[in-house]
Design an enzyme around this catalytic site. Structure first.
Site, PDB file in Angstrom:
ATOM      1  N   GLY A  54       0.848  -1.180   0.000  1.00 57.77           N
ATOM      2  CA  GLY A  54       0.000   0.000   0.000  1.00 57.77           C
ATOM      3  C   GLY A  54       0.885   1.232   0.000  1.00 57.77           C
ATOM      4  N   GLN A  59       3.206   9.941   1.174  1.00 57.68           N
ATOM      5  CA  GLN A  59       4.492   9.248   1.220  1.00 57.68           C
ATOM      6  C   GLN A  59       5.371   9.575   0.016  1.00 57.68           C
ATOM      7  OE1 GLN A  59       2.503   5.301   2.265  1.00 57.68           O
ATOM      8  NE2 GLN A  59       4.541   5.138   3.226  1.00 57.68           N
ATOM      9  N   LEU A 103       6.724   1.850   4.380  1.00 59.24           N
ATOM     10  CA  LEU A 103       7.748   2.250   3.421  1.00 59.24           C
ATOM     11  C   LEU A 103       8.463   3.525   3.855  1.00 59.24           C
ATOM     12  CD1 LEU A 103       5.915   1.527   0.040  1.00 59.24           C
ATOM     13  CD2 LEU A 103       7.623   0.132   1.211  1.00 59.24           C
ATOM     14  N   HIS A 144      -3.993   1.341   7.940  1.00 62.73           N
ATOM     15  CA  HIS A 144      -2.664   1.954   7.869  1.00 62.73           C
ATOM     16  C   HIS A 144      -2.650   3.100   6.855  1.00 62.73           C
ATOM     17  CE1 HIS A 144       1.881   1.552   7.886  1.00 62.73           C
ATOM     18  NE2 HIS A 144       1.689   2.161   6.721  1.00 62.73           N
ATOM     19  N   GLU A 145      -3.213   2.859   5.666  1.00 58.51           N
ATOM     20  CA  GLU A 145      -3.191   3.889   4.619  1.00 58.51           C
ATOM     21  C   GLU A 145      -4.077   5.081   4.976  1.00 58.51           C
ATOM     22  OE1 GLU A 145      -0.794   3.701   2.623  1.00 58.51           O
ATOM     23  OE2 GLU A 145      -0.368   1.591   3.015  1.00 58.51           O
ATOM     24  N   HIS A 148      -2.221   7.324   7.300  1.00 56.29           N
ATOM     25  CA  HIS A 148      -1.278   8.216   6.604  1.00 56.29           C
ATOM     26  C   HIS A 148      -1.979   9.496   6.173  1.00 56.29           C
ATOM     27  CE1 HIS A 148       2.613   6.356   6.271  1.00 56.29           C
ATOM     28  NE2 HIS A 148       2.113   5.222   5.813  1.00 56.29           N
TER      29      HIS A 148
END
Length: 187
Positions: A54, A59, A103, A144-145, A148
């Site tokens: 993802g 990011q 990442l 999680h995404e 972000h």
């Protein structure tokens, strides 16, 4: 993305923003009517180049509410797509503490509690409404995404001790002090 094409096949790999970059800790803005297909392609290309499941737009330095994913669930079913202006509309099931990485913190992970079921609603870049439901590992990915996009990293959801250990390791990592990881510089 054209039907039948490989996601990211026409995209460019962009530099990844790393822990410490202020953009990772800022909430993203809703995306207005704007052409975003090329950005989605770049995000897939970047995610694949760095072996992720993802990737959220912040990011790669784009403060928009957009993420892409190519993630299996616990039954090894592949989930592939993107969501523009996502909202986490439901979470449920048991809470599972499992290893989670990012990442933007390459090579590091910590046990993080997440719900075993997550539902995200939003749109595709063509304006089509989308509802994505995930369980297990894929539910973890969705949560999680969305985090972000709200300016949170998984370290913000770990226990104080685990967070301290991950951030100590981040300070010692070979990428420490950098704010971005250039294309081809996989950790």
């Amino acid at each position: 993305m054209q039907r039948g094409s490989i996601p990211g096949g026409s995209g460019s790999v962009r530099p990844l923003r790393l822990y410490g970059d202020p953009g990772l800790h800022s909430p993203s803005r809703e995306a207005a009517e704007e052409p975003l297909a090329a950005l989605v392609e770049d995000m897939f290309a970047t995610m694949y180049a760095h072996h992720g499941v993802g990737l959220a737009a912040p990011q790669i330095g784009v403060p928009l509410r957009l993420f892409v994913y190519d993630c299996p669930d616990d039954e090894d079913r592949r989930h592939l797509g993107h969501v523009l202006n996502p909202r986490l509309t439901s979470t449920g099931g048991v809470t599972v503490r499992g290893p989670e990485g990012c990442l933007s913190l390459p090579g590091l992970e910590a046990a993080t509690a997440r719900h075993d079921l997550a539902v995200v609603e939003g749109h595709r870049v063509d304006g089509t409404p989308v509802r994505v439901e995930g369980t297990g590992y894929f539910a973890r990915c969705l949560q999680h995404e969305v985090d972000h996009l709200d300016g949170l990293l998984y370290t913000d959801r770990t226990t104080r001790g685990r967070r301290r250990r991950v951030l100590r390791a981040a300070r010692r990592a070979h990428w420490a002090g950098a704010t971005e990881l250039p294309p081809g510089a996989w950790a």
